[in-house]
Write a protein that holds these residues in place. Sequence first.
Motif, mmCIF file in Angstrom:
data_model
loop_
_atom_site.group_PDB
_atom_site.id
_atom_site.type_symbol
_atom_site.label_atom_id
_atom_site.label_comp_id
_atom_site.label_asym_id
_atom_site.label_seq_id
_atom_site.Cartn_x
_atom_site.Cartn_y
_atom_site.Cartn_z
ATOM 1 N N ASN A 1 0.821 -1.218 0.000
ATOM 2 C CA ASN A 1 0.000 0.000 0.000
ATOM 3 C C ASN A 1 0.854 1.267 0.000
ATOM 4 O O ASN A 1 0.631 2.184 0.790
ATOM 5 N N MET B 1 -7.037 4.500 14.867
ATOM 6 C CA MET B 1 -7.226 3.863 13.568
ATOM 7 C C MET B 1 -7.273 2.339 13.619
ATOM 8 O O MET B 1 -7.774 1.710 12.689
ATOM 9 N N GLN B 2 -6.732 1.751 14.686
ATOM 10 C CA GLN B 2 -6.706 0.292 14.773
ATOM 11 C C GLN B 2 -7.407 -0.264 16.007
ATOM 12 O O GLN B 2 -7.537 -1.474 16.148
ATOM 13 N N VAL C 1 0.475 -0.041 8.385
ATOM 14 C CA VAL C 1 -0.084 -0.710 7.213
ATOM 15 C C VAL C 1 -0.137 -2.222 7.419
ATOM 16 O O VAL C 1 -1.079 -2.898 6.987
ATOM 17 N N GLU D 1 -2.875 -3.161 9.999
ATOM 18 C CA GLU D 1 -4.169 -3.161 9.323
ATOM 19 C C GLU D 1 -4.431 -4.517 8.665
ATOM 20 O O GLU D 1 -5.540 -5.064 8.742
ATOM 21 N N LEU D 2 -3.426 -5.074 8.050
ATOM 22 C CA LEU D 2 -3.576 -6.359 7.365
ATOM 23 C C LEU D 2 -3.879 -7.475 8.358
ATOM 24 O O LEU D 2 -4.719 -8.340 8.110
ATOM 25 N N GLY E 1 -7.336 -6.785 10.263
ATOM 26 C CA GLY E 1 -8.487 -6.771 9.375
ATOM 27 C C GLY E 1 -9.343 -5.535 9.545
ATOM 28 O O GLY E 1 -10.472 -5.461 9.051
ATOM 29 N N HIS E 2 -8.806 -4.540 10.214
ATOM 30 C CA HIS E 2 -9.539 -3.303 10.494
ATOM 31 C C HIS E 2 -8.944 -2.159 9.674
ATOM 32 O O HIS E 2 -7.771 -1.827 9.820
ATOM 33 N N SER E 3 -9.719 -1.561 8.809
ATOM 34 C CA SER E 3 -9.240 -0.511 7.921
ATOM 35 C C SER E 3 -8.732 0.698 8.694
ATOM 36 O O SER E 3 -9.360 1.142 9.665
ATOM 37 N N LEU E 4 -7.628 1.247 8.234
ATOM 38 C CA LEU E 4 -7.092 2.477 8.818
ATOM 39 C C LEU E 4 -8.005 3.671 8.551
ATOM 40 O O LEU E 4 -7.849 4.723 9.176
ATOM 41 N N GLN E 5 -8.962 3.513 7.668
ATOM 42 C CA GLN E 5 -9.844 4.615 7.299
ATOM 43 C C GLN E 5 -11.139 4.651 8.104
ATOM 44 O O GLN E 5 -11.879 5.632 8.043
ATOM 45 N N PHE E 6 -11.433 3.598 8.861
ATOM 46 C CA PHE E 6 -12.738 3.504 9.508
ATOM 47 C C PHE E 6 -12.698 3.983 10.954
ATOM 48 O O PHE E 6 -11.832 3.587 11.724
#
Length: 338
Positions: free
Chosen positions: A5, A227-228, A317, A320-321, A324-329
Motif C-alpha cells: 500500500n 485507527m486500529q 499498514v 491493518e492487514l 483486518g480493520h481498515s485504517l480509514q474507519f
Amino acid sequence: MALRNFNLEKYLKDGANTYAQRANIEAMADHVSEKGFDNLVILGIGGTWAEWYPVVKVMEHYTKLPVHLENAAEILVKADKDFLTESSCVVTASASGDTKEILQAVKMVKGMGIPVYGFTKNAETPLAKLLTEAVYNPCGDCEDSYLMYFMFALRLLCNRGEYEDYPRWADQMKNVHKNLVRIREEFEPRAKELAQKYAKEPYTMFVGSGVLWGETYLFSMCILEEMQWVRTKSVTSADFFHGPLELVEKDVPLFLVKGEDEYRELDERVERFAKTVTDKLEVFDTKAFDLEGIDDDFRVICSPMIITAILTERLAVHYELVTGHSLQFRRYYRQFDY
C-alpha cells in the motif's frame, strides 16, 4: 523491495511539492520577523500537537525566545492567557483545515487582535479563511508536516541570528524523501514480522523521549488507538520509572523509540530494565538508519521523520492487514457532534 500500500511515484511527487513550498514558508517566516515578535505560540491538538513537539524541542537548543506549545482545546478554557499579546507570533496547522478546536482557538486569538499564521491543504478550507497568512500543501504524510514546520521555525531562528546553519540544512532536505523511501524498504520485513507478532496483543507499551516523544505519542494514540482500536500505553522514558514499570511482565510488549538527542541515556535506562523483565522488547533506534546526503549534525532534526516512516507509515499498514480493520474507519471520530 515492494512496499505494501505504498505509491512511490505519488510519495516522491508529494515530497517534491512540499519542498517546493520552501520559498513560501521562508517568506512567511520573514514577514513575521520583519514585523517583530516577543514569543512564539503554537496551537495544535492530537497529531498536530505531536508533530510540533519535536520542533519546539529542537528550538530549545538554540533560542532564548519563549516558545509555547498549546493544546487548542485547553487554551480556549485556560484562565491565564497573559502570554498571548499583540507581540506574539501565533502559528497553527490543520491538514484538513476544519479541525474544530483549531478553528475555535484561531477565532479566539484573532478576536484579541493577534495575527495567526499557519499551514493547511488549500485556500478554500475554513482555517485558510481565518489565517492572516498561510502556506498551502495538500500532502498528508507526517514527514511533510515536519519538513514544513521545521522550515518555518528554523528560518525564524536564522533571522534572529540563532541558527546560521539553516540554509545548509534546508538545502540538504532535498534529499530527505529519497532517504525515507530506502528506510521504508529496509524496515519493511520487520514491519511485517512485528505486525504478525503483536497486532492482536491485548496491550502494548510505547516509550520514548525528547525529540521523539511526540511521534511516539502520535503513533500509539492517533494510529493504533484511533485507527486500529489497539490498546496502548504511551509514556516518556523519564516517567516510565514512576508507575508504568510495575506493569512490565514477561509477556508484555514494550516498544522503545530510541533517539539521538541528549535524552538517549533515558531511553537506554528503560532498555536495560526491560531486557531483564520482558521477552517482548522491541527497540526502534534511529541511529540504525543512514541519511545519505544529510550531515550528521542534522540527524536529530530528521529523527522524527525516520520514526514516522517506519512506524506511522509502515508498521501501521501491516497492523491493518493482520487486524483486518481498515485504517480509514472510525466509530466516533468526526462521525457526529460531541
